[in-house]
Motif scaffolding. Sequence first.
Motif, PDB file in Angstrom:
ATOM      1  N   PRO A 129     -37.073  73.113  34.842  1.00 36.29           N
ATOM      2  CA  PRO A 129     -38.518  72.885  34.995  1.00 36.29           C
ATOM      3  C   PRO A 129     -38.875  71.418  34.788  1.00 36.29           C
ATOM      4  O   PRO A 129     -38.267  70.722  33.972  1.00 36.29           O
ATOM      5  N   LEU A 130     -39.867  70.953  35.527  1.00 36.73           N
ATOM      6  CA  LEU A 130     -40.303  69.561  35.421  1.00 36.73           C
ATOM      7  C   LEU A 130     -41.213  69.381  34.211  1.00 36.73           C
ATOM      8  O   LEU A 130     -42.002  70.269  33.863  1.00 36.73           O
ATOM      9  N   THR A 131     -41.121  68.210  33.603  1.00 33.83           N
ATOM     10  CA  THR A 131     -42.014  67.871  32.502  1.00 33.83           C
ATOM     11  C   THR A 131     -43.332  67.363  33.065  1.00 33.83           C
ATOM     12  O   THR A 131     -43.459  67.097  34.266  1.00 33.83           O
ATOM     13  N   GLU A 132     -44.304  67.211  32.187  1.00 35.23           N
ATOM     14  CA  GLU A 132     -45.608  66.699  32.624  1.00 35.23           C
ATOM     15  C   GLU A 132     -45.480  65.307  33.212  1.00 35.23           C
ATOM     16  O   GLU A 132     -46.119  64.987  34.224  1.00 35.23           O
ATOM     17  N   ASP A 133     -44.659  64.450  32.603  1.00 36.31           N
ATOM     18  CA  ASP A 133     -44.453  63.097  33.126  1.00 36.31           C
ATOM     19  C   ASP A 133     -43.836  63.129  34.514  1.00 36.31           C
ATOM     20  O   ASP A 133     -44.197  62.326  35.397  1.00 36.31           O
ATOM     21  N   GLU A 134     -42.912  64.047  34.711  1.00 37.82           N
ATOM     22  CA  GLU A 134     -42.274  64.146  36.026  1.00 37.82           C
ATOM     23  C   GLU A 134     -43.260  64.635  37.078  1.00 37.82           C
ATOM     24  O   GLU A 134     -43.215  64.190  38.241  1.00 37.82           O
ATOM     25  N   LEU A 135     -44.171  65.522  36.707  1.00 34.70           N
ATOM     26  CA  LEU A 135     -45.188  65.992  37.647  1.00 34.70           C
ATOM     27  C   LEU A 135     -46.123  64.859  38.045  1.00 34.70           C
ATOM     28  O   LEU A 135     -46.486  64.704  39.220  1.00 34.70           O
ATOM     29  N   LEU A 168     -49.463  72.973  39.456  1.00 33.61           N
ATOM     30  CA  LEU A 168     -50.055  73.960  38.548  1.00 33.61           C
ATOM     31  C   LEU A 168     -49.181  75.207  38.429  1.00 33.61           C
ATOM     32  O   LEU A 168     -49.083  75.813  37.357  1.00 33.61           O
ATOM     33  N   ASP A 169     -48.534  75.594  39.528  1.00 32.26           N
ATOM     34  CA  ASP A 169     -47.613  76.741  39.461  1.00 32.26           C
ATOM     35  C   ASP A 169     -46.455  76.443  38.513  1.00 32.26           C
ATOM     36  O   ASP A 169     -45.987  77.326  37.783  1.00 32.26           O
ATOM     37  N   ILE A 170     -46.001  75.194  38.511  1.00 25.97           N
ATOM     38  CA  ILE A 170     -44.919  74.805  37.605  1.00 25.97           C
ATOM     39  C   ILE A 170     -45.391  74.890  36.154  1.00 25.97           C
ATOM     40  O   ILE A 170     -44.676  75.384  35.271  1.00 25.97           O
ATOM     41  N   VAL A 171     -46.614  74.421  35.903  1.00 27.13           N
ATOM     42  CA  VAL A 171     -47.173  74.492  34.543  1.00 27.13           C
ATOM     43  C   VAL A 171     -47.305  75.953  34.110  1.00 27.13           C
ATOM     44  O   VAL A 171     -46.968  76.317  32.976  1.00 27.13           O
ATOM     45  N   ARG A 172     -47.814  76.808  35.007  1.00 20.84           N
ATOM     46  CA  ARG A 172     -47.952  78.229  34.678  1.00 20.84           C
ATOM     47  C   ARG A 172     -46.591  78.840  34.353  1.00 20.84           C
ATOM     48  O   ARG A 172     -46.446  79.615  33.397  1.00 20.84           O
ATOM     49  N   ARG A 173     -45.611  78.509  35.157  1.00 23.06           N
ATOM     50  CA  ARG A 173     -44.271  79.069  34.941  1.00 23.06           C
ATOM     51  C   ARG A 173     -43.702  78.594  33.605  1.00 23.06           C
ATOM     52  O   ARG A 173     -43.073  79.353  32.866  1.00 23.06           O
ATOM     53  N   VAL A 179     -47.292  83.728  38.097  1.00 20.33           N
ATOM     54  CA  VAL A 179     -47.345  82.838  39.267  1.00 20.33           C
ATOM     55  C   VAL A 179     -47.303  83.702  40.514  1.00 20.33           C
ATOM     56  O   VAL A 179     -46.449  84.582  40.646  1.00 20.33           O
ATOM     57  N   LEU A 180     -48.262  83.479  41.408  1.00 27.69           N
ATOM     58  CA  LEU A 180     -48.300  84.264  42.635  1.00 27.69           C
ATOM     59  C   LEU A 180     -47.053  83.992  43.472  1.00 27.69           C
ATOM     60  O   LEU A 180     -46.455  82.924  43.401  1.00 27.69           O
ATOM     61  N   ALA A 181     -46.668  84.995  44.242  1.00 27.74           N
ATOM     62  CA  ALA A 181     -45.469  84.855  45.080  1.00 27.74           C
ATOM     63  C   ALA A 181     -45.618  83.631  45.981  1.00 27.74           C
ATOM     64  O   ALA A 181     -46.607  83.507  46.710  1.00 27.74           O
ATOM     65  N   PRO A 182     -44.656  82.730  45.944  1.00 24.00           N
ATOM     66  CA  PRO A 182     -44.787  81.492  46.710  1.00 24.00           C
ATOM     67  C   PRO A 182     -44.600  81.706  48.213  1.00 24.00           C
ATOM     68  O   PRO A 182     -43.749  82.477  48.642  1.00 24.00           O
ATOM     69  N   ILE A 183     -45.434  81.057  48.984  1.00 21.66           N
ATOM     70  CA  ILE A 183     -45.264  80.991  50.430  1.00 21.66           C
ATOM     71  C   ILE A 183     -45.190  79.507  50.777  1.00 21.66           C
ATOM     72  O   ILE A 183     -46.149  78.770  50.564  1.00 21.66           O
ATOM     73  N   ARG A 184     -44.079  79.053  51.288  1.00 20.19           N
ATOM     74  CA  ARG A 184     -43.823  77.625  51.394  1.00 20.19           C
ATOM     75  C   ARG A 184     -43.968  77.074  52.809  1.00 20.19           C
ATOM     76  O   ARG A 184     -43.935  75.869  53.014  1.00 20.19           O
TER      77      ARG A 184
END
Length: 618
Positions: A129-135, A168-173, A179-184
Motif C-alpha cells: 500500500p502507498l503512504t500518504e506522501d507517496e499519494l 481515496l480508494d487506497i486510503v479506504r483500503r 472499497v467498491l469493486a474497481p472498474i479500470r
Amino acid sequence: RRERSDGRRPSGGCCRETMSAIELREKAIGYANEAVALDNEGRFEEAIAKYVQALDSFQVALKYEKAPSVSETIRAKCVEYMDRAEYLKKQLAGGGAPRVARGGSTGKGASGAADADEEDEGEGEELPPLTEDELVAAEQEMEEDLAKLVGMESVKQQMRKLCKQLALDIVRRNEGQTVLAPIRHCLFTGNPGTGKTSIARLVARLYKRLGVSRKDHVIEVQKGDLVAGYVNQTATKTAKKIKEARGGVLFVDEAYQLTQMLQRGQSDFSGEAIDEMMKVMNESGPNAVTFIFAGYVKEMGQFMAYNAGLESRIKYKFHFDDYSVDELLQILNIKLRSAGWKLSDEAGSSARELIAKETSAKLRARYNGRLVDNLFQWASDELNARVTVGARGDELVTLELADLERAVARFATSRPTEMRAGEAISDVSRELRTWGLGDYCDAAHDAGYMTRHDLQHMDEAAMKGLRMLARPADARRARAMAATVRAEALAAEMARDRAYTPAESRDVAEWLRGIGCAELAPLFARHGVDFGVLADLTYEDLKEMGVPSVGTRRRVAAAVELFKAEREASKATLLVSVAEPAAMHAPGNGPLGPPESSSMEHRLHQIKEAMGDVISKH
C-alpha cells in the motif's frame, strides 16, 4: 428411417450420419458458448452445468466425426472446458471466489495466459500500500504531466477526478474500509490527433504510480492487429496482444471498426476479438490488463451499443475536443523548440492568421495535431529547397513566412498522412485508387473496410452509404470493382477446394477404392471428375454418368457428402457458432439434455473417465 432385413442401414444412411455429425458439433459449440457466457457473468454453478452438457455433447460428436483435424480441435477444447469446470467446482466447494473465465480453462484459456513459470514475476502478489506522501507525490507527478499538454481542459479535469478517486480508494483500503469493486477501463472519444494516445500513456503511468497496475506500458492496436481471416485465429491473435499488455494498458484505437462489418450483417471475425477481450475485463489486481477503447464519438456510441456487456465494464469516459487555432499554434511552437528550430519574427507574427485563413475548420477538426506535424514537415521541405549548402547557423533552422505559406498551400492538394496507417488500410486505398475512387478512401476506412477482401462485401447499400452512387461514373467503377474482387475471391475459394485432398487418398481412384467402388475409377476418369469436381456431384449426376445400380449411386452420393463435409471442416470452420442452443439428439438415441446426475462432481468424473483417451493426448 428404413432398416434392411439384415439389420444394417441402407446405403443412403451415410449421408444422414454426416449431416448429424455437423449438427452435433454445432450444437455442442452452442452449449460451450453458453457456458463461457455464464462463466463471464459470474454465474458459476450454472456455468458448470453447461460445461458438463457441452462435454457430453462433444463426446457424442467425436464418435461421428471423420475429419482428423476437426477431431483434434474438439479434443483440445474438451480439455479446456474440463479443466475450467473442475476448477470452478473445486473453488466453490472450498468457499473460494473463482477467477472469471479466460477462454474456458482454469483462468488461463484462449486469452493466452501462460503456465505458472511463464507468468510475470510477482503474479498474484498485491503491491504494498502507498503512504500518504507517496499519494501526494503521484498527484504532483500527474499535474506535471498534464501541464505539458496543450488544451484538453475537460480531459485534465477528468484525470484529476480519476486520480483522486483512486487515491481515496487506497486510503479506504489502508484503513480497512469497504472499497467498491474497481472498474479500470476507459472510453476515449474524439477526432484524430486530439491527444488520445498521450492521455492513454498518462493513464498508464498514473495507474502504475498508484499501484493499480504493475507496469506503465501501453500496447497500441487496431482492428488489423486483433482480427485474422479464419475462425479461431482471431481469438489467438487477440490473446497474444492481451498477454503482451498484461500488467499495463491495451489501447484499441478506432475500436468501432471491430463492429462495423457485423452491424452491416456482413461476415467478419471481429466478434471473436471482442469476446476475447471481454473475458478478461472483469479481472482485477496489478497484473490485469486495462483496456482503453478510442474512436469517433458517433461510431464509438455504435460500438458500445453493439455489445451491452461493454457498457458495464467501462467506467471512465473521456471526450477530446478539437484544438483551436491558438492551441495549434502553441503546439507548433512547442514542436519547433523541441527540434531546435524557430520561426522568423515575420513568420511568428503571421502564423496564427495564416493557419486560420488557409485551413478550413473541417480540415483542422479531421487532423488536429497531425496537421501541425505536416505543416512543420512541409515548411522544412520549403526551407531545404530555398537555402544553399553554404547556409550556416540560424539560417539552417529558421522558417520564414514564405516557407509557411507554401506549406499551408499544400493542404489544398495533399492530405496529412495518418500517424499509423496499417498495411491493410493501404491495401483498400490502393484498390480504390486503382479504380479511380481515391476520393472515397477515408470514407471506406471509417466504414470499416480494412482489407481488400472486405471490398467483396460492398453492395449497393454500402456504396450508397459511402456516397459512391451520386456520380454515375463513380457508381459504375464501384460496381465493377466490387464484382472483380468478388470474382477473385470466388476463384481463390475454388482453387482451395480443388487443392483439398483427403488424408487417406492421393487421387479420386484411390478415394473410390476406399469406399468400395474401385470399379468406377475408369468411369470417373472418362468424365474428368477430380477432387475439385467431386464435392459438386449429385445423385442425378451419377445416374447421368452411367453409375449402374441404385445402391452404388446412393453409396457414392453419401460418400460425396462426407467428402464435402470434411473439406469444409479442413477450412477451419469448426468453431463457428451458428446453431441456436437447443436440445440435442444423437442418432438412434434419446435427447441429450442437461446432465441428470445430482452430483456435478460425480458427472465430471464420469466424463473424464469416458474421455481418458482425449485427456491423454493433451
